[in-house]
Design a protein around this motif. Sequence first.
Motif, PDB file in Angstrom:
ATOM      1  N   ILE A 495     -35.868  21.432  26.919  1.00 43.17           N
ATOM      2  CA  ILE A 495     -35.606  19.997  26.768  1.00 43.17           C
ATOM      3  C   ILE A 495     -35.860  19.625  25.312  1.00 43.17           C
ATOM      4  O   ILE A 495     -36.973  19.828  24.799  1.00 43.17           O
ATOM      5  CB  ILE A 495     -36.529  19.148  27.676  1.00 43.17           C
ATOM      6  N   ASP A 497     -36.332  16.650  22.926  1.00 38.73           N
ATOM      7  CA  ASP A 497     -36.617  15.214  22.851  1.00 38.73           C
ATOM      8  C   ASP A 497     -36.100  14.694  21.508  1.00 38.73           C
ATOM      9  O   ASP A 497     -36.614  15.063  20.454  1.00 38.73           O
ATOM     10  CB  ASP A 497     -38.130  15.005  22.973  1.00 38.73           C
ATOM     11  N   TRP A 527     -31.284  20.751  27.900  1.00 43.66           N
ATOM     12  CA  TRP A 527     -31.251  19.341  28.250  1.00 43.66           C
ATOM     13  C   TRP A 527     -31.592  18.510  27.010  1.00 43.66           C
ATOM     14  O   TRP A 527     -32.322  18.969  26.127  1.00 43.66           O
ATOM     15  CB  TRP A 527     -32.276  19.008  29.339  1.00 43.66           C
ATOM     16  N   ALA A 529     -33.038  14.517  25.783  1.00 44.78           N
ATOM     17  CA  ALA A 529     -33.736  13.335  26.293  1.00 44.78           C
ATOM     18  C   ALA A 529     -34.032  12.357  25.159  1.00 44.78           C
ATOM     19  O   ALA A 529     -34.121  12.735  23.991  1.00 44.78           O
ATOM     20  CB  ALA A 529     -35.048  13.742  26.964  1.00 44.78           C
ATOM     21  N   PHE A 554     -31.119  12.567  29.585  1.00 45.16           N
ATOM     22  CA  PHE A 554     -32.098  11.738  30.263  1.00 45.16           C
ATOM     23  C   PHE A 554     -32.567  10.596  29.365  1.00 45.16           C
ATOM     24  O   PHE A 554     -32.583  10.707  28.136  1.00 45.16           O
ATOM     25  CB  PHE A 554     -33.297  12.592  30.692  1.00 45.16           C
ATOM     26  N   HIS A 555     -32.986   9.518  30.028  1.00 42.63           N
ATOM     27  CA  HIS A 555     -33.448   8.333  29.282  1.00 42.63           C
ATOM     28  C   HIS A 555     -34.673   8.639  28.438  1.00 42.63           C
ATOM     29  O   HIS A 555     -34.823   8.142  27.329  1.00 42.63           O
ATOM     30  CB  HIS A 555     -33.781   7.200  30.266  1.00 42.63           C
ATOM     31  N   ASN A 556     -35.595   9.431  28.992  1.00 50.19           N
ATOM     32  CA  ASN A 556     -36.821   9.751  28.272  1.00 50.19           C
ATOM     33  C   ASN A 556     -37.328  11.105  28.722  1.00 50.19           C
ATOM     34  O   ASN A 556     -36.822  11.704  29.689  1.00 50.19           O
ATOM     35  CB  ASN A 556     -37.882   8.668  28.466  1.00 50.19           C
ATOM     36  N   LEU A 557     -38.348  11.598  28.031  1.00 41.52           N
ATOM     37  CA  LEU A 557     -38.862  12.935  28.317  1.00 41.52           C
ATOM     38  C   LEU A 557     -39.564  12.987  29.674  1.00 41.52           C
ATOM     39  O   LEU A 557     -39.475  13.982  30.391  1.00 41.52           O
ATOM     40  CB  LEU A 557     -39.823  13.360  27.199  1.00 41.52           C
ATOM     41  N   GLN A 559     -38.838  11.379  32.363  1.00 46.81           N
ATOM     42  CA  GLN A 559     -37.808  11.477  33.402  1.00 46.81           C
ATOM     43  C   GLN A 559     -37.257  12.894  33.480  1.00 46.81           C
ATOM     44  O   GLN A 559     -37.038  13.438  34.564  1.00 46.81           O
ATOM     45  CB  GLN A 559     -36.690  10.480  33.100  1.00 46.81           C
ATOM     46  N   ALA A 560     -37.037  13.504  32.292  1.00 44.70           N
ATOM     47  CA  ALA A 560     -36.503  14.872  32.291  1.00 44.70           C
ATOM     48  C   ALA A 560     -37.494  15.852  32.915  1.00 44.70           C
ATOM     49  O   ALA A 560     -37.100  16.739  33.688  1.00 44.70           O
ATOM     50  CB  ALA A 560     -36.185  15.282  30.851  1.00 44.70           C
ATOM     51  N   ALA A 578     -31.166  10.898  36.548  1.00 44.61           N
ATOM     52  CA  ALA A 578     -30.640  11.330  35.242  1.00 44.61           C
ATOM     53  C   ALA A 578     -29.743  10.275  34.679  1.00 44.61           C
ATOM     54  O   ALA A 578     -29.189   9.454  35.394  1.00 44.61           O
ATOM     55  CB  ALA A 578     -29.899  12.654  35.405  1.00 44.61           C
ATOM     56  N   ARG A 579     -29.581  10.328  33.361  1.00 44.00           N
ATOM     57  CA  ARG A 579     -28.709   9.359  32.689  1.00 44.00           C
ATOM     58  C   ARG A 579     -27.278   9.632  33.089  1.00 44.00           C
ATOM     59  O   ARG A 579     -26.832  10.765  33.101  1.00 44.00           O
ATOM     60  CB  ARG A 579     -28.866   9.508  31.168  1.00 44.00           C
TER      61      ARG A 579
END
Length: 579
Positions: A495, A497, A527, A529, A554-557, A559-560, A578-579
């Motif tokens: 992920i 960020d 991914w 975020a 994703f909107h933020n970490l 959430q991911a 997920a976004r």
Amino acid sequence: MPPSDPPSAQPPRHARQSAIPLPEWLLHYRTHWVKGDLIAGLTSAAVVIPNALAYATLAGLPVEAGLYTAFFPMMIYALFGTSRVLSVSTTTTLAILTTSALARVAPGSGQTELLTAAATLGVLVGAMLMIASLLRLGFVANFISAPVLVGFKAGIAVVIFVDQLPKLLGIHVVKGEFFYNVLRIIEGIPRATPPTVVVAAVALVALVLLRRFVPRVPAPLIVVACAIVASKLLDLHALGVDTVGTVPAGLPAPRLPVLALVDTLWPIALGMALMSFTETVAAGRAFARHGEPVPRANRELFATGLANLVGALFGAMPGGGGTTQTAVNRRAGACSQAAALVTAAVALAAMLLLSPLIGPIPQAVLAAVVIVYSIGLFDPIEFRAIARVRRMEFVWALVALAGVVVVGTLQGILVAIVVSLAALAHQLSDPPVYVLARKRNTDVFRPVSHAHPNDETWPGLLMLLPEGRIYFANVEQIGQKILRLIAAAAPQTVIVDLSGVFDIEYTALKMFADSEQRLRARGITLWLAAMNPEVLALVQRSPLGEALGRERMFHNLEQAVSHYRTAVLGETSETGSAR
């Protein structure tokens, strides 16, 4: 001290609509400022005028050029500048740059040729500043970093000390490069004139003691005044002490620039214009109080440009806002630009009435004034503070210092600019990439550290945080860092960020897309975020967005991570959408 106006203070309606082309500060002037401005203007004159006389001799110009420099630029800036307390004449840095410029374009010339060259230099500096104002180039002052400026000024202090040392010793040295000058001075020490050395020593000690123990007293004025009395009573000139000599009274005659010198002087003038503007804006911002107008960069370009242009036509040296004299002006109670007009009026009175008193001043005393007020440019405390925070920037400061000393003050400007730009390029080309973990029982993610051994991570998951703008010059470096971290962690999912990334270029998007394909081929999922709206829009329009799809952005970490724990690890905690 009279209070300054609150931020909400507004000028009277009739003042704002006045058709008379008066300065803004004069339209808003308050009667309770008069006392502070008068005292500050007189106090500043006691510092500015002796310094200006000394700087004129430093440049090899007739001493009256210092009076012209304390009058014309000061008056013009007061009428057009935006800083209420800035004191504008010449400065230590600009004086030594003028010295170097005149030595290059008119070596061994008489005062007439030097004055003509100085007029041409000043006109060029003024014209360049005014053109920069029209082009709205005020942001250029930010291209010299603070550490590099610290090193540059320290180098200036070293050069000035070596340049003025022969005057303290009463010896005459044929000047050349820095180390050549040092060698010639050492060789000339046995020829030092004892009366000159005594006068210089007394002046230096007096200046230092007055500044140390009675800082509010105008030390240069007192020392110069005592030197005039001693010179007359003891006939120091007859004892071998060099003095200023005859100083013509009255206003200067206009002096036109010489076009033939423009081709030689314009590169020098460009560097001086940059230094003039940088010092002016720095001093103006440093001494602006809460509720006072903050100096406007492009207006400052115009005001200092016009001050230099007009001043040059009447024999003044290139100038700018001086930190020391501005500090004196502020401490003495200046409330507006009227204080500068008072200082200019005192300089005018000196031109018309006091010129006979200037002639007996010993050159060694003026050299002492230059050295004492220049030595502050070399501040070991600033170097130590820079080294404590960041050693690389300490190296940049040392490089700027060495550039001035080794290759000369004029080339030192170029060294300072190049070092600043190189420093900026280095910072932009090598942004950090952090491996993240979550502080236990919170939603706070922070870089992995030995100081936080209990932070949470999850099997098969690598969380990365790059910072800064990602573009063609640094994308390769960022990509290599990310790949090394992936190779070391061998994750199942990565992920990234992007909350610390405010912009991403096409080249970077292409690199991420290519990397996503290679990672997918190795069984690793990428991914993204926490993208800001602009970055998200860029990603969605690129092949990277098509490859990831909405389910891997994703909107933020938090959430991911929640999605990873439920979808991949099979945990039963609530899954974020997920976004």
